[in-house]
Design an enzyme around this catalytic site. Structure first.
Site, short mmCIF file in Angstrom:
data_model
loop_
_atom_site.label_atom_id
_atom_site.label_comp_id
_atom_site.label_asym_id
_atom_site.label_seq_id
_atom_site.Cartn_x
_atom_site.Cartn_y
_atom_site.Cartn_z
N ARG A 90 33.61 -39.92 -14.22
CA ARG A 90 32.64 -40.69 -15.02
C ARG A 90 31.70 -41.44 -14.08
NH1 ARG A 90 30.80 -40.02 -19.66
NH2 ARG A 90 32.85 -40.07 -20.68
N ARG B 112 31.93 -29.17 -14.13
CA ARG B 112 32.37 -30.48 -13.63
C ARG B 112 33.89 -30.64 -13.65
NH1 ARG B 112 30.91 -35.03 -18.28
NH2 ARG B 112 31.87 -33.98 -20.04
N HIS C 146 23.41 -34.67 -14.23
CA HIS C 146 23.61 -35.80 -15.15
C HIS C 146 23.72 -37.09 -14.34
CE1 HIS C 146 25.48 -38.22 -18.24
NE2 HIS C 146 25.72 -37.22 -19.05
N ASP D 88 20.07 -42.20 -26.51
CA ASP D 88 20.53 -40.85 -26.16
C ASP D 88 19.42 -39.88 -26.56
OD1 ASP D 88 21.94 -38.62 -25.48
OD2 ASP D 88 23.69 -39.03 -26.75
N GLU E 101 18.57 -37.66 -16.57
CA GLU E 101 19.16 -36.36 -16.26
C GLU E 101 18.10 -35.27 -16.20
OE1 GLU E 101 22.36 -35.76 -19.13
OE2 GLU E 101 22.42 -37.93 -19.42
C1 BG6 Z 1 24.68 -37.36 -22.20
C2 BG6 Z 1 24.62 -36.93 -23.63
O1 BG6 Z 1 24.00 -36.47 -21.40
O2 BG6 Z 1 26.05 -37.38 -21.79
C3 BG6 Z 1 25.41 -37.88 -24.49
O3 BG6 Z 1 23.25 -36.88 -24.04
C4 BG6 Z 1 26.84 -37.95 -23.98
O4 BG6 Z 1 25.38 -37.47 -25.83
C5 BG6 Z 1 26.83 -38.31 -22.51
O5 BG6 Z 1 27.55 -38.92 -24.71
C6 BG6 Z 1 28.21 -38.37 -21.87
O6 BG6 Z 1 28.91 -37.20 -22.09
P1 BG6 Z 1 30.40 -37.07 -21.61
O7 BG6 Z 1 30.85 -35.71 -22.08
O8 BG6 Z 1 30.40 -37.17 -20.11
O9 BG6 Z 1 31.16 -38.20 -22.26
#
Ligand code: BG6
Length: 298
Positions: free
Chosen positions: A73, A99, A162, A207, A266
């Site tokens: 994360r 990932r 991302h 978002d 992103e």
């Molecule tokens: C973003 C999405 O890119 O990633 C969101 O637009 C999403 O909708 C976020 O909540 C995080 O995603 P994840 O799968 O890492 O929890």
């Protein structure tokens, strides 16, 4: 499985050493005249970048997992071969397989001007992925996808770098570069909207998937007194995301009080701008993250 010693024997250079990171996962540490950085083989995941004289550029949650099969994360997850959920299979992992798995090191190179480059590869479905990350004064990430399976007529994929950026206070930052673009608002039932002339500011969950845009974004951060520039190529979408209070509290790998400290800008190709390739064809998408002192628009 390859060890950090074997990786150092084969690929170690001055300024880059392999070692064991959190959760026992393999990583490379970069320490040069230009910057420090960190990249995990798990997910080919950049988790740290700090040009000399600046504060850390990337945000990683204190609650992040560092576990095989789970996403880190923060930093720069690679989303591939789909973005978000997979419509045809609700049980498939969000943002795809890239990932969640360990990548292979292909090469490490030192370029006196650009910096230290790490190239990693993996194969997913019908595709071969090559990811080159250069740690210098800027952080340059380039994902090249080749359709390597000759038995198919064509195949398509979605992708995103991302990037989680560290900010002083989400309520004070602004993002320029996406004025007057159309976007899909995922917090308003996926409706398509037209952005106004103003820079993006945050006062709740955001978002958004910006459409048909190849522009450079600039993140102005008064509290950190800096500007982060996100330039890109080979990408027609930019996603801007902050989960705010409720959504972040629902994520077990995201601390309840961490949401004001990050924003994602992103570099992506998703939805209607998914990439379709024929066998042997490749597509490259790159992003360059640079930091400048001062919170003024250049
Ligand atoms: C973003 C999405 O890119 O990633 C969101 O637009 C999403 O909708 C976020 O909540 C995080 O995603 P994840 O799968 O890492 O929890």
């Amino acid at each position: 499985m390859i060890s950090s010693e074997q990786l150092n024997d084969r690929f170690g250079v001055e300024g880059l050493r392999f070692g064991i990171g959190k959760g026992g996962l393999l990583k490379a540490d970069i320490d040069t005249d230009a910057c420090t950085g960190e990249i995990y083989l798990h997910g080919a995941h950049v988790t740290q970048f700090q040009p000399i004289g600046h504060q850390p550029v990337l945000w990683v949650s204190e609650k992040s997992l560092f576990t095989p099969g789970k996403a880190i994360r923060g930093g720069v997850p690679i989303c591939f071969p789909w973005f978000g959920g997979l419509a045809s299979d609700p049980t498939a992992p969000g943002h795809g397989w890239a990932r969640l798995r360990q990548w292979d090191i292909d090469s490490v190179q030192v370029n006196p001007t650009a910096g230290v480059s790490v190239t990693m590869t993996t194969e997913i479905d019908a595709f071969r992925l090559l990811y080159e990350v250069t740690f210098g004064l800027a952080l340059t990430m380039s994902l090249t996808v080749t359709l390597s399976d000759n038995s198919v007529v064509s195949a398509s994929f979605e992708e995103a770098l991302h990037t989680y950026l560290s900010v002083g206070n989400i309520g004070l930052v602004s993002i320029s570069g996406l004025e007057s673009a159309k976007y899909i608002d995922k917090v308003d039932k996926g409706s398509t909207k037209l952005a106004g002339e103003a820079t993006i500011r945050f006062d709740g969950e955001c978002d958004r998937v910006y459409l048909d845009t190849g522009t450079t974004c600039r993140l102005i951060d008064p509290e950190k007194n800096r500007m982060i520039e996100v330039a890109k190529s080979g990408s027609r979408n930019t996603v801007v995301w902050n989960p705010w209070i409720e959504k972040s509290s629902r994520m077990s790998d995201f601390g309840d009080d961490e949401w004001p400290k990050m924003v994602c800008i992103e570099t992506a190709n998703v939805g209607a701008t998914a990439i379709e390739l024929m066998p042997g064809q490749s597509h490259a998408m790159s992003t360059v993250i640079s930091v400048f002192d001062g919170a003024q628009q250049l």
